[in-house]
Design a protein around this motif. Structure first.
Motif, PDB file in Angstrom:
ATOM      1  N   LEU A 106       0.830  -1.204   0.000  1.00  0.00           N
ATOM      2  CA  LEU A 106       0.000   0.000   0.000  1.00  0.00           C
ATOM      3  C   LEU A 106       0.866   1.257   0.000  1.00  0.00           C
ATOM      4  CD1 LEU A 106      -2.787  -0.988   2.566  1.00  0.00           C
ATOM      5  CD2 LEU A 106      -2.904  -1.026   0.077  1.00  0.00           C
ATOM      6  N   VAL A 107       0.385   2.290  -0.703  1.00  0.00           N
ATOM      7  CA  VAL A 107       1.120   3.545  -0.825  1.00  0.00           C
ATOM      8  C   VAL A 107       0.172   4.703  -0.524  1.00  0.00           C
ATOM      9  CG1 VAL A 107       2.479   5.040  -2.323  1.00  0.00           C
ATOM     10  CG2 VAL A 107       2.602   2.554  -2.603  1.00  0.00           C
ATOM     11  N   VAL A 108       0.578   5.574   0.381  1.00  0.00           N
ATOM     12  CA  VAL A 108      -0.164   6.793   0.703  1.00  0.00           C
ATOM     13  C   VAL A 108       0.622   7.971   0.144  1.00  0.00           C
ATOM     14  CG1 VAL A 108      -1.013   8.293   2.543  1.00  0.00           C
ATOM     15  CG2 VAL A 108      -1.228   5.817   2.759  1.00  0.00           C
ATOM     16  N   ILE A 109      -0.061   8.824  -0.623  1.00  0.00           N
ATOM     17  CA  ILE A 109       0.611   9.940  -1.281  1.00  0.00           C
ATOM     18  C   ILE A 109       0.016  11.258  -0.807  1.00  0.00           C
ATOM     19  CG2 ILE A 109       1.029  11.083  -3.505  1.00  0.00           C
ATOM     20  CD1 ILE A 109       0.999   8.310  -4.786  1.00  0.00           C
ATOM     21  N   GLU A 110       0.880  12.148  -0.387  1.00  0.00           N
ATOM     22  CA  GLU A 110       0.489  13.506  -0.020  1.00  0.00           C
ATOM     23  C   GLU A 110       1.063  14.459  -1.054  1.00  0.00           C
ATOM     24  OE1 GLU A 110      -1.105  16.776   1.990  1.00  0.00           O
ATOM     25  OE2 GLU A 110      -1.541  14.629   2.143  1.00  0.00           O
TER      26      GLU A 110
ATOM     27  N   ILE B   4       3.062   0.122   5.123  1.00  0.00           N
ATOM     28  CA  ILE B   4       2.557   1.121   4.182  1.00  0.00           C
ATOM     29  C   ILE B   4       3.682   2.075   3.816  1.00  0.00           C
ATOM     30  CG2 ILE B   4       0.884   2.972   3.808  1.00  0.00           C
ATOM     31  CD1 ILE B   4      -0.898   1.663   5.889  1.00  0.00           C
ATOM     32  N   ARG B   5       3.849   2.335   2.537  1.00  0.00           N
ATOM     33  CA  ARG B   5       4.804   3.332   2.078  1.00  0.00           C
ATOM     34  C   ARG B   5       4.140   4.709   2.057  1.00  0.00           C
ATOM     35  NH1 ARG B   5       6.711   1.815  -3.691  1.00  0.00           N
ATOM     36  NH2 ARG B   5       7.927   3.735  -3.414  1.00  0.00           N
ATOM     37  N   GLY B   6       4.904   5.710   2.387  1.00  0.00           N
ATOM     38  CA  GLY B   6       4.417   7.080   2.304  1.00  0.00           C
ATOM     39  C   GLY B   6       5.285   7.884   1.360  1.00  0.00           C
ATOM     40  N   ILE B   7       4.651   8.571   0.397  1.00  0.00           N
ATOM     41  CA  ILE B   7       5.410   9.362  -0.575  1.00  0.00           C
ATOM     42  C   ILE B   7       4.890  10.794  -0.561  1.00  0.00           C
ATOM     43  CG2 ILE B   7       6.080   9.640  -2.991  1.00  0.00           C
ATOM     44  CD1 ILE B   7       5.649   6.675  -3.404  1.00  0.00           C
ATOM     45  N   LEU B   8       5.783  11.732  -0.338  1.00  0.00           N
ATOM     46  CA  LEU B   8       5.459  13.153  -0.403  1.00  0.00           C
ATOM     47  C   LEU B   8       5.781  13.644  -1.811  1.00  0.00           C
ATOM     48  CD1 LEU B   8       4.616  15.785   1.013  1.00  0.00           C
ATOM     49  CD2 LEU B   8       6.996  16.057   1.738  1.00  0.00           C
ATOM     50  N   VAL B   9       4.780  14.200  -2.485  1.00  0.00           N
ATOM     51  CA  VAL B   9       4.931  14.654  -3.863  1.00  0.00           C
ATOM     52  C   VAL B   9       4.859  16.177  -3.891  1.00  0.00           C
ATOM     53  CG1 VAL B   9       3.931  14.619  -6.170  1.00  0.00           C
ATOM     54  CG2 VAL B   9       3.944  12.527  -4.787  1.00  0.00           C
ATOM     55  N   ALA B  10       5.886  16.810  -4.445  1.00  0.00           N
ATOM     56  CA  ALA B  10       5.945  18.280  -4.479  1.00  0.00           C
ATOM     57  C   ALA B  10       7.029  18.709  -5.459  1.00  0.00           C
ATOM     58  CB  ALA B  10       6.232  18.836  -3.080  1.00  0.00           C
ATOM     59  N   PRO B  11       7.034  19.992  -5.856  1.00  0.00           N
ATOM     60  CA  PRO B  11       8.104  20.464  -6.739  1.00  0.00           C
ATOM     61  C   PRO B  11       9.457  20.566  -6.045  1.00  0.00           C
ATOM     62  CG  PRO B  11       6.421  22.169  -6.414  1.00  0.00           C
ATOM     63  CD  PRO B  11       5.974  20.972  -5.667  1.00  0.00           C
ATOM     64  N   GLY B  12       9.446  20.601  -4.721  1.00  0.00           N
ATOM     65  CA  GLY B  12      10.704  20.698  -3.987  1.00  0.00           C
ATOM     66  C   GLY B  12      10.467  20.559  -2.499  1.00  0.00           C
TER      67      GLY B  12
ATOM     68  N   PHE C  27      10.232  10.817  -1.125  1.00  0.00           N
ATOM     69  CA  PHE C  27       9.907  12.056  -1.829  1.00  0.00           C
ATOM     70  C   PHE C  27       9.935  11.813  -3.328  1.00  0.00           C
ATOM     71  CE2 PHE C  27      11.622  15.876  -4.022  1.00  0.00           C
ATOM     72  CZ  PHE C  27      10.484  16.679  -3.900  1.00  0.00           C
ATOM     73  N   LYS C  28       8.941  12.404  -4.033  1.00  0.00           N
ATOM     74  CA  LYS C  28       8.892  12.363  -5.491  1.00  0.00           C
ATOM     75  C   LYS C  28       8.724  13.780  -5.994  1.00  0.00           C
ATOM     76  CE  LYS C  28       8.520  10.855  -9.710  1.00  0.00           C
ATOM     77  NZ  LYS C  28       9.629  10.178 -10.415  1.00  0.00           N
ATOM     78  N   GLU C  29       9.656  14.222  -6.823  1.00  0.00           N
ATOM     79  CA  GLU C  29       9.586  15.570  -7.395  1.00  0.00           C
ATOM     80  C   GLU C  29       8.574  15.596  -8.540  1.00  0.00           C
ATOM     81  OE1 GLU C  29      13.108  18.528  -8.275  1.00  0.00           O
ATOM     82  OE2 GLU C  29      12.768  17.248 -10.036  1.00  0.00           O
ATOM     83  N   LEU C  30       7.623  16.527  -8.457  1.00  0.00           N
ATOM     84  CA  LEU C  30       6.616  16.665  -9.508  1.00  0.00           C
ATOM     85  C   LEU C  30       6.173  18.122  -9.562  1.00  0.00           C
ATOM     86  CD1 LEU C  30       4.844  15.280 -11.643  1.00  0.00           C
ATOM     87  CD2 LEU C  30       3.135  14.888  -9.855  1.00  0.00           C
ATOM     88  N   TYR C  31       6.189  18.700 -10.772  1.00  0.00           N
ATOM     89  CA  TYR C  31       5.870  20.113 -10.936  1.00  0.00           C
ATOM     90  C   TYR C  31       4.436  20.302 -11.453  1.00  0.00           C
ATOM     91  CZ  TYR C  31      10.774  21.244 -10.219  1.00  0.00           C
ATOM     92  OH  TYR C  31      12.022  21.396  -9.672  1.00  0.00           O
ATOM     93  N   PRO C  32       3.735  21.317 -10.941  1.00  0.00           N
ATOM     94  CA  PRO C  32       2.365  21.595 -11.413  1.00  0.00           C
ATOM     95  C   PRO C  32       2.283  21.795 -12.915  1.00  0.00           C
ATOM     96  CG  PRO C  32       2.834  22.852  -9.428  1.00  0.00           C
ATOM     97  CD  PRO C  32       4.126  22.219  -9.843  1.00  0.00           C
ATOM     98  N   LYS C  33       3.294  22.426 -13.515  1.00  0.00           N
ATOM     99  CA  LYS C  33       3.266  22.668 -14.953  1.00  0.00           C
ATOM    100  C   LYS C  33       3.192  21.359 -15.733  1.00  0.00           C
ATOM    101  CE  LYS C  33       5.825  24.738 -18.785  1.00  0.00           C
ATOM    102  NZ  LYS C  33       7.051  25.459 -19.200  1.00  0.00           N
ATOM    103  N   LYS C  34       3.962  20.364 -15.320  1.00  0.00           N
ATOM    104  CA  LYS C  34       3.940  19.068 -15.995  1.00  0.00           C
ATOM    105  C   LYS C  34       2.567  18.423 -15.872  1.00  0.00           C
ATOM    106  CE  LYS C  34       6.406  14.689 -16.406  1.00  0.00           C
ATOM    107  NZ  LYS C  34       7.571  13.886 -15.953  1.00  0.00           N
TER     108      LYS C  34
END
Length: 272
Positions: free
Chosen positions: A178-182, A211-219, A235-242
């Motif tokens: 299981l993965v929880v993403i914020e 359970i894995r927890g992943i924080l998604v944000a541009p930085g 942590f996973k880097e993800l930009y709103p523009k993309k």
């Protein structure tokens, strides 16, 4: 009164004949056309509608799209997509602007009894439109393209209520864990890490499994990486523009409400 140059022509309180002449010239030259006046509108196509007399704006763009706006509100009251063919005629003291599309078959007939202004202008716009997505848009992009998180990730639910709040995206990795993403639209702070940790602890009480927890944000903000590591989070880097670009490609019909099966969502999120 008439003002004119190579780029712009404007008529103020023209006769119907003067207005008709400039409107037809604008069609030939593929100029953007704006007509203000008192008009009524008939539409026949996939449905039908009638709009009684009122003072409005008629906008016809160089690609053949048509919009009719009331003096208030941002949405057009009538519209037709690009590719329309236009005709004009004066009939019984009324100037008719008639727009026809073939696929699907539909037409709009705008009938002006009085015209206040006619503007025909040659507009050039090659500027790039850059849209930065909201957090909800980022959720949608992840659901539409789960590999944004990692290969093999499968979303199960979104904005699921748990005791401390709402989990943005909830799913399963390629190994069945299981993965929880914020998701955060801006640089993530320590509070975002603590929020994600609280969600995981609440779900563990019901799921009784790792359970894995992943924080998604541009930085990440100062010292946030260290806090993530200390709590066993990722942590996973993800930009709103993309995300905005992905949603643009997905088309207007993509809706979160139809993405999941509600029964399946409840089953996974309750840990049963």
């Amino acid at each position: 009164m008439q003002q004119s140059n190579n780029k712009l022509s404007v008529l103020v309180e023209p006769t119907l004949e003067e207005a008709k002449s400039l409107i037809e010239k604008a069609f030939v030259q593929r100029r953007t056309l704006i007509v203000t006046g008192n008009c009524k509108v008939d539409y026949v196509g996939r449905a039908s509608s009638k709009l009684e007399l009122g003072e409005r704006f008629l906008i016809i763009k160089s690609d053949g799209s048509l919009l009719i706006h009331r003096p208030v509100g941002y949405e057009p009251v009538n519209w037709q997509p690009s590719g329309s063919v236009f005709h004009t005629q004066i009939k019984e003291d009324t100037l008719e602007v008639y727009a026809v599309r073939q696929k699907p078959k539909e037409n709009v007939n705008v009938q002006f009894t009085k015209i206040y202004t006619v503007t025909a202008i040659m507009l050039v716009d090659a500027g790039e439109f850059i849209l930065n997505a909201s957090e909800e848009d980022m959720h949608k992009a992840i659901l539409f393209k789960p590999e944004l998180i990692e290969e093999g990730f499968k979303p199960i639910s979104w904005e699921k209520k748990v005791e401390p709040g709402f989990v943005d995206v909830y799913g399963m990795d390629k190994n069945g864990q299981l993965v929880v993403i914020e998701v955060k639209r801006k640089t993530a702070t320590k509070e975002a890490v603590l929020q994600l940790f609280r969600y995981i602890e609440a779900i563990k009480l019901k799921a009784d499994r790792p359970i894995r927890g992943i924080l998604v944000a541009p930085g990440l903000g100062k010292d946030v990486q260290a806090l993530l590591v200390s709590m066993g989070l990722e942590f996973k880097e993800l930009y709103p523009k993309k995300c905005a670009e992905i949603l643009k490609k997905s088309g207007p019909t993509f809706k979160l409400e139809t993405f999941f099966n509600n029964t399946t969502n409840s089953q996974y999120c309750d840990g049963s």
